[in-house]
Structures are given as C-alpha cells and as structure tokens.
Design a protein around this motif. Structure first.
Motif, mmCIF file in Angstrom:
data_model
loop_
_atom_site.group_PDB
_atom_site.id
_atom_site.type_symbol
_atom_site.label_atom_id
_atom_site.label_comp_id
_atom_site.label_asym_id
_atom_site.label_seq_id
_atom_site.Cartn_x
_atom_site.Cartn_y
_atom_site.Cartn_z
ATOM 1 N N LEU A 80 0.825 -1.212 0.000
ATOM 2 C CA LEU A 80 0.000 0.000 0.000
ATOM 3 C C LEU A 80 0.861 1.266 0.000
ATOM 4 O O LEU A 80 0.511 2.257 -0.644
ATOM 5 C CB LEU A 80 -0.935 0.008 1.210
ATOM 6 N N THR A 81 1.971 1.235 0.701
ATOM 7 C CA THR A 81 2.867 2.399 0.727
ATOM 8 C C THR A 81 3.495 2.623 -0.639
ATOM 9 O O THR A 81 3.654 3.768 -1.078
ATOM 10 C CB THR A 81 3.950 2.224 1.801
ATOM 11 N N LEU A 82 3.862 1.552 -1.314
ATOM 12 C CA LEU A 82 4.440 1.698 -2.648
ATOM 13 C C LEU A 82 3.411 2.205 -3.655
ATOM 14 O O LEU A 82 3.746 2.951 -4.573
ATOM 15 C CB LEU A 82 5.025 0.370 -3.118
ATOM 16 N N LEU A 83 2.162 1.791 -3.488
ATOM 17 C CA LEU A 83 1.108 2.241 -4.401
ATOM 18 C C LEU A 83 0.675 3.674 -4.102
ATOM 19 O O LEU A 83 0.227 4.375 -5.003
ATOM 20 C CB LEU A 83 -0.097 1.304 -4.319
ATOM 21 N N GLY A 84 0.775 4.076 -2.874
ATOM 22 C CA GLY A 84 0.403 5.434 -2.482
ATOM 23 C C GLY A 84 0.724 5.621 -1.019
ATOM 24 O O GLY A 84 0.369 4.784 -0.189
ATOM 25 N N TYR A 85 1.389 6.674 -0.688
ATOM 26 C CA TYR A 85 1.877 6.873 0.675
ATOM 27 C C TYR A 85 0.733 6.972 1.684
ATOM 28 O O TYR A 85 0.800 6.382 2.774
ATOM 29 C CB TYR A 85 2.732 8.145 0.698
ATOM 30 N N ILE A 86 -0.333 7.675 1.340
ATOM 31 C CA ILE A 86 -1.458 7.884 2.259
ATOM 32 C C ILE A 86 -2.165 6.568 2.607
ATOM 33 O O ILE A 86 -2.438 6.325 3.787
ATOM 34 C CB ILE A 86 -2.454 8.923 1.678
ATOM 35 N N PRO A 87 -2.467 5.675 1.635
ATOM 36 C CA PRO A 87 -3.065 4.387 2.030
ATOM 37 C C PRO A 87 -2.171 3.576 2.960
ATOM 38 O O PRO A 87 -2.672 2.883 3.853
ATOM 39 C CB PRO A 87 -3.269 3.660 0.702
ATOM 40 N N GLY A 88 -0.867 3.670 2.789
ATOM 41 C CA GLY A 88 0.056 2.979 3.686
ATOM 42 C C GLY A 88 -0.028 3.509 5.105
ATOM 43 O O GLY A 88 -0.002 2.749 6.064
ATOM 44 N N ILE A 89 -0.136 4.818 5.247
ATOM 45 C CA ILE A 89 -0.261 5.435 6.571
ATOM 46 C C ILE A 89 -1.577 5.018 7.226
ATOM 47 O O ILE A 89 -1.607 4.638 8.400
ATOM 48 C CB ILE A 89 -0.183 6.972 6.479
ATOM 49 N N ILE A 90 -2.654 5.090 6.466
ATOM 50 C CA ILE A 90 -3.974 4.744 7.016
ATOM 51 C C ILE A 90 -3.993 3.293 7.484
ATOM 52 O O ILE A 90 -4.456 2.986 8.581
ATOM 53 C CB ILE A 90 -5.070 5.020 5.978
ATOM 54 N N TYR A 91 -3.478 2.391 6.669
ATOM 55 C CA TYR A 91 -3.465 0.974 7.045
ATOM 56 C C TYR A 91 -2.566 0.731 8.257
ATOM 57 O O TYR A 91 -2.934 -0.027 9.155
ATOM 58 C CB TYR A 91 -3.011 0.101 5.872
ATOM 59 N N ALA A 92 -1.419 1.374 8.302
ATOM 60 C CA ALA A 92 -0.499 1.182 9.425
ATOM 61 C C ALA A 92 -1.131 1.632 10.735
ATOM 62 O O ALA A 92 -1.049 0.924 11.739
ATOM 63 C CB ALA A 92 0.802 1.930 9.167
#
Length: 54
Positions: free
Chosen positions: A36-48
């Motif tokens: 998710l972070t590689l696809l988009g930084y914001i989705p990675g943050i939300i999931y984390a």
C-alpha cells in the motif's frame, strides 16, 4: 496508549512499514502495508495506523 504504541504510531506516519514491522515482524500485515505504501503513501499510513491502534 503507552509509549511503545505512541512511538509506533509516529513511525507509522513517517515510515508506515517500519511501524508495522516493529509490532508484527515480516508478517502479512507488513507486506500489505509495504504494498500500500508503494502504491500510495497515504493508504500505507492509514493501514499502518489502523493495524497498530485497532
């Protein structure tokens, strides 16, 4: 919310996969967050944050 959780959330905002890695190691949660972070930084943050707090 203890100091460990606070540190993990701060790392989840700065480097999302690192925050998840500290809690779960190289488990499924880490790989999902890395993708998710590689696809988009914001989705990675939300999931984390979702994984660490929830």
């Amino acid at each position: 919310m203890g100091s460990e959780t606070f540190l993990e959330v701060v790392l989840a905002i700065l480097l999302p996969p690192v925050g998840v890695f500290l809690r779960y190691g190289c488990g499924v949660e880490f790989w999902i967050d890395l993708l998710l972070t590689l696809l988009g930084y914001i989705p990675g943050i939300i999931y984390a944050i979702y994984v660490l707090v929830g």
